[in-house]
Design a protein around this motif. Structure first.
Motif, PDB file in Angstrom:
ATOM      1  N   ARG A  76       0.817  -1.217   0.000  1.00 35.99           N
ATOM      2  CA  ARG A  76       0.000   0.000   0.000  1.00 35.99           C
ATOM      3  C   ARG A  76       0.852   1.269   0.000  1.00 35.99           C
ATOM      4  O   ARG A  76       0.323   2.368  -0.195  1.00 35.99           O
ATOM      5  N   SER A  77       2.164   1.120   0.268  1.00 35.97           N
ATOM      6  CA  SER A  77       3.039   2.292   0.342  1.00 35.97           C
ATOM      7  C   SER A  77       3.836   2.528  -0.937  1.00 35.97           C
ATOM      8  O   SER A  77       4.490   3.556  -1.074  1.00 35.97           O
ATOM      9  N   LEU A  78       3.801   1.585  -1.886  1.00 37.21           N
ATOM     10  CA  LEU A  78       4.681   1.674  -3.054  1.00 37.21           C
ATOM     11  C   LEU A  78       4.395   2.885  -3.926  1.00 37.21           C
ATOM     12  O   LEU A  78       5.294   3.429  -4.567  1.00 37.21           O
ATOM     13  N   MET A  87      12.289   3.194  -3.995  1.00 37.99           N
ATOM     14  CA  MET A  87      11.502   1.999  -3.686  1.00 37.99           C
ATOM     15  C   MET A  87      12.420   0.857  -3.277  1.00 37.99           C
ATOM     16  O   MET A  87      12.140   0.126  -2.333  1.00 37.99           O
ATOM     17  N   GLN A  88      13.552   0.728  -3.979  1.00 37.26           N
ATOM     18  CA  GLN A  88      14.484  -0.352  -3.647  1.00 37.26           C
ATOM     19  C   GLN A  88      15.049  -0.185  -2.245  1.00 37.26           C
ATOM     20  O   GLN A  88      15.125  -1.145  -1.481  1.00 37.26           O
ATOM     21  N   SER A  89      15.402   1.049  -1.880  1.00 36.41           N
ATOM     22  CA  SER A  89      15.917   1.314  -0.530  1.00 36.41           C
ATOM     23  C   SER A  89      14.864   0.992   0.518  1.00 36.41           C
ATOM     24  O   SER A  89      15.152   0.392   1.555  1.00 36.41           O
ATOM     25  N   TYR A  90      13.618   1.404   0.205  1.00 34.60           N
ATOM     26  CA  TYR A  90      12.522   1.141   1.156  1.00 34.60           C
ATOM     27  C   TYR A  90      12.299  -0.362   1.311  1.00 34.60           C
ATOM     28  O   TYR A  90      12.169  -0.870   2.427  1.00 34.60           O
ATOM     29  N   LEU A  91      12.299  -1.101   0.204  1.00 35.24           N
ATOM     30  CA  LEU A  91      12.097  -2.545   0.280  1.00 35.24           C
ATOM     31  C   LEU A  91      13.241  -3.220   1.024  1.00 35.24           C
ATOM     32  O   LEU A  91      13.033  -4.194   1.753  1.00 35.24           O
ATOM     33  N   GLN A  92      14.453  -2.679   0.849  1.00 36.00           N
ATOM     34  CA  GLN A  92      15.597  -3.263   1.558  1.00 36.00           C
ATOM     35  C   GLN A  92      15.455  -3.099   3.065  1.00 36.00           C
ATOM     36  O   GLN A  92      15.687  -4.034   3.834  1.00 36.00           O
ATOM     37  N   TYR A 113      11.803  -5.853  -9.569  1.00 36.27           N
ATOM     38  CA  TYR A 113      12.668  -4.852  -8.956  1.00 36.27           C
ATOM     39  C   TYR A 113      12.926  -5.298  -7.525  1.00 36.27           C
ATOM     40  O   TYR A 113      12.095  -5.136  -6.647  1.00 36.27           O
ATOM     41  N   ALA A 114      14.100  -5.921  -7.336  1.00 39.86           N
ATOM     42  CA  ALA A 114      14.414  -6.549  -6.048  1.00 39.86           C
ATOM     43  C   ALA A 114      15.130  -5.577  -5.123  1.00 39.86           C
ATOM     44  O   ALA A 114      15.858  -4.687  -5.566  1.00 39.86           O
ATOM     45  N   GLY A 655      14.600   7.459 -16.434  1.00 42.94           N
ATOM     46  CA  GLY A 655      15.262   6.174 -16.193  1.00 42.94           C
ATOM     47  C   GLY A 655      15.044   5.642 -14.800  1.00 42.94           C
ATOM     48  O   GLY A 655      15.511   4.559 -14.468  1.00 42.94           O
ATOM     49  N   SER A 656      14.303   6.394 -13.965  1.00 42.25           N
ATOM     50  CA  SER A 656      14.113   5.953 -12.582  1.00 42.25           C
ATOM     51  C   SER A 656      12.942   5.008 -12.431  1.00 42.25           C
ATOM     52  O   SER A 656      12.868   4.261 -11.469  1.00 42.25           O
TER      53      SER A 656
END
Length: 758
Positions: A76-78, A87-92, A113-114, A655-656
């Motif tokens: 819900r936050s993406l 997004m990658q930093s947040y997921l990490q 996008y891992a 490109g982001s």
């Protein structure tokens, strides 16, 4: 006399017959009682094992649900993130805090996008199910780190409730192993997770677990038989119907009969098998039965005593079972299982904030085992358990949870009073070596969670105390250090409200400061422009970074006023340079997507520009790439209006996200800004070719190019050869105040009478 003797003999016969009848009745009663006792003991053993199995299953199901809940909340936050990097930093961060080795967002086209930046196989059935709106846990597989893992997959929804992708979390099944190691039956019992086919999902390391097999049913079939005529097929049928049950099986190799309890888990096709050797739960019972048979044969007349002894031994057997299940084998105190059961009863019956759960860890305990041996370590653990038991009061609990970690359930008190009590406990714990010549302290780290919601599961309650303890970063060299659990979401909401409440005052008091990050032109090696960035210099908290207040202002709409504030500050700065005889460089300002809600918003910007009377080509409006996908038609209209005023327009963060070269033909911007994601790590040959291609297309479309986030000279030289126009990044300069920028751009400040305020 003969008649009397005959009567006595007859009476004797009657007496003997009566005694024999009584003896026979006693024997029959004993046999019946012993058989009933054996059945009751077996049933009670089954029930004990079932309770333990149910408790472990509940903990595993809670962990699985927590994994899904974490992914739902994250999904819900993406939409809040504008770039893949964010997004990658947040997921990490989410993955690290919630035992996910990797969290991956997969879009409907199958692109992943891992959080660790690695590629994944997005074609597995679990992800396809989530694309159809089904939350699921995948089959077991071996992850890239070599660990046996599973995918938790949940759908990501758009505002119209359609599936916009999948969020998948990779979690090692080893995270479930701690639940299987719950002490029961003195360490003789163990649990394992298998799938419907009997393959091990998580296999126990317990000494009683048969090794060398990958399949639980194969292990049973190759080594033994099921009692009572049961078959593996019948067990599997019961499992398929989500029935729980118990069976016994004999192992031909070691001659041990084992009791197995099976129960289905929340994950489809996962089942928990809890197993304990029958001899462990029936050893005392067998002694009792043998003793009762011997007594009944030798002393029939004492059958009442025998019955009494049987009853007494029955009670002892009961106590033995409880001891095995509920007593810690090292400290002699409560086992973890007993603590959790008793703590749950107390917490459920209490109001919020009545209890405090404390997780207590002894730092450097390994030194005792290494220096003095494991026996000395066990003596110390027993001493600590005795200290805790002595310090708790009525309605409170203490227990060793694992290793040198203990849990306390204490009555809550004011923070200072509770802190003093926990300090005293830490001091008494360190009394274990007061009589020794070489004294040393064992630092005690404490995590405290005030139980504000008694309805929470014991797993969550203990986890929160554990999270507080593990987050402690200040225990170095101190006897005791303590951290109280804080609700991150509550703190965030309080912080957001604080920012909102301060916003108007901050704008009025000019607390927002404009910084400039130079743009270096590669052809002439000069500063040819700058980007205006805002910082908040709060008089109470000091400098607040943009990522802390910009998202808040975008949500509450204040970003509109802040953008206009920055734009006016830039106009005033350019006017100041012109008045001082300097040749200004163009300055770009960012435009938030929130402005698109007002079709006439550019009028306010035009009024500010006309007020300062500066050349329009000195101002550049930066639009983010994400605006392209929100409303292309509206965006093109806005760009046309920007051009009519005379401002230039750039497309930021290219490109982001879902960048498409196709959109370049439709979006008439003047400058394309390549996102910093292009320049993270080693660009590689393929990456370089992509960058060269984008720059070449931009040049053919008569668009300038700016590379953002460039941090080293080799990247600069590559971009120079690729004919990129300008570079913006730490390799040349970070964002700096206006006076520092003037020194970089003009060689000296433009004057001392400008304060940078609109």
């Amino acid at each position: 006399m003969t008649i009397d003797r005959s009567i006595n003999l007859k009476n004797l016969k009657y007496l003997i017959a009566g005694l024999l009848a009584i003896a026979a009745a006693v024997v029959c009663l004993n046999v019946f009682f012993i058989a009933s006792l054996k059945n009751a003991m077996n049933q009670e053993a089954d029930e004990y094992l079932g309770e333990i199995s149910e408790h472990i299953a509940a903990m595993i199901n809670e962990r699985v649900e927590n994994g899904f809940q974490t992914l739902r909340t994250t999904a819900r936050s993406l939409h809040l993130f504008d770039s893949e990097e964010e997004m990658q930093s947040y997921l990490q961060v989410v993955g690290e805090e919630n035992n996910f080795s990797r969290i991956t967002f997969i879009d409907p086209e199958g692109n992943g996008y891992a959080s660790d930046g690695e590629s994944i196989d997005t074609s597995n059935e679990g992800i396809r199910k989530a694309m159809r709106g089904e939350e699921n846990v995948s089959d077991v597989f071996v992850a890239a780190d070599g660990k046996t893992s599973v995918f938790y997959s949940v759908p990501v929804y758009e505002n119209d409730d359609s599936v916009a992708g999948v969020l998948a979390g990779t979690s090692s099944v080893e995270t479930l192993k701690s639940f299987l190691d719950v002490e029961s039956f003195g360490g003789e019992g163990f649990s394992q997770i298998v799938d419907y086919d009997g393959n091990y999902v998580v296999q126990s390391d317990n000494k009683n677990a048969v090794k060398g097999y990958d399949n639980h049913f194969t292990m049973i079939e190759n080594n033994g038989t099921l009692e009572g005529g049961k078959t593996i097929g019948q067990v599997r049928e019961a499992m398929a119907a989500n029935e729980r049950g118990t069976f016994r099986f004999d192992n031909r190799n070691d001659g041990v009969t084992r009791i197995a309890n099976y129960i289905s888990l929340a994950v489809p096709d996962w089942y928990l098998f809890s197993i304990v050797p029958l001899s462990v739960v029936s050893a005392q019972t067998q002694v009792t039965i043998d003793f009762a048979i011997a007594i009944s044969c030798v002393m029939i007349a004492l059958f009442i005593v025998v019955l009494f002894l049987l009853y007494r031994n029955y009670r002892k057997s009961n106590e033995r079972l409880e001891t095995l299940a509920f007593v810690d084998p090292v400290t002699g105190g409560m086992s973890r299982l007993k603590f959790e059961m008793e703590a749950e009863k107390l917490i459920r019956a209490a109001d919020p904030n009545v209890y405090a759960m404390v997780s207590l860890d002894i730092q450097k305990f390994k030194l005792i085992n290494d220096s003095f041996g494991s026996k000395a370590g066990d003596r110390t653990l027993r001493y600590i358990a005795q200290v805790l038991e002595h310090e708790i009061r009525h309605g409170e609990l203490s227990a060793r949870i694992s290793g040198d970690t203990f849990s306390l359930l204490l009555k809550n008190a004011p923070a200072e009073e509770l802190g003093m009590r926990l300090d005293r406990i830490a001091e008494k714990i360190n009394g274990f070596n007061l009589k020794e010549k070489s004294k040393y302290i064992l630092p005690v780290v404490q995590g405290v969670y005030i139980v504000d919601d008694p309805a929470l599961s014991m797993i969550v309650i203990q986890d929160r105390a554990g999270v507080a303890r593990k987050s402690n970063k200040t225990n170095s060299g101190k006897l005791v250090s303590r951290v109280f659990y804080s609700d991150v979401e509550r703190i965030r909401m309080v912080r957001e409200k604080e920012i909102t409440d301060k916003m108007e005052r901050a704008l009025e008091n000019h607390e927002f400061v404009v910084y400039l990050q130079p743009k270096y032109e590669l052809e002439h090696d000069t500063i040819a422009g700058a980007e205006a960035l805002v910082r908040w210099d709060d008089p109470e908290k000091g400098m607040i970074p943009p990522n802390e207040f910009i998202p808040v202002l975008e949500r509450n709409g204040y970003i509109v006023e802040l953008d206009l504030y920055v734009f006016e500050a830039v106009c005033g700065m350019l006017r100041h340079w012109l008045d001082k005889g300097q040749k200004p460089v163009p300055i770009s300002v960012n435009l938030s997507r929130v402005h698109l809600k007002d079709s006439a918003f550019l009028m306010r910007f035009r009024e500010v520009w006309e007020k300062y009377d500066i050349p329009a080509d000195l101002l550049e409006i930066e639009l983010t790439e994400t605006l392209v996908f929100e409303n292309m038609e509206t965006l093109i209209h806005i760009i046309d209006e920007i051009h009519k005023i005379g401002f230039t327009c750039s497309l930021d963060d290219f490109g982001s996200g879902y960048s498409s070269l196709n959109m370049l033909k439709d979006v008439p911007v003047d400058v394309l800004k390549l996102d910093r994601a292009f320049f993270l790590g080693d660009m590689g040959e393929r990456g370089k070719r992509v960058i060269e291609g984008v720059i070449d297309i931009s040049r053919r479309l008569q668009m300038g190019t700016v590379a953002e986030g460039v941090e080293n000279i080799p990247q600069v030289e590559f971009l120079r050869q690729a004919r990129c126009n300008m570079v913006q990044g730490f390799v040349f300069s970070k964002p700096v105040p206006m006076t520092e920028f003037e020194k970089l751009a003009f060689g000296r400040p433009a004057g001392e009478d400008w304060e940078g305020e609109p």
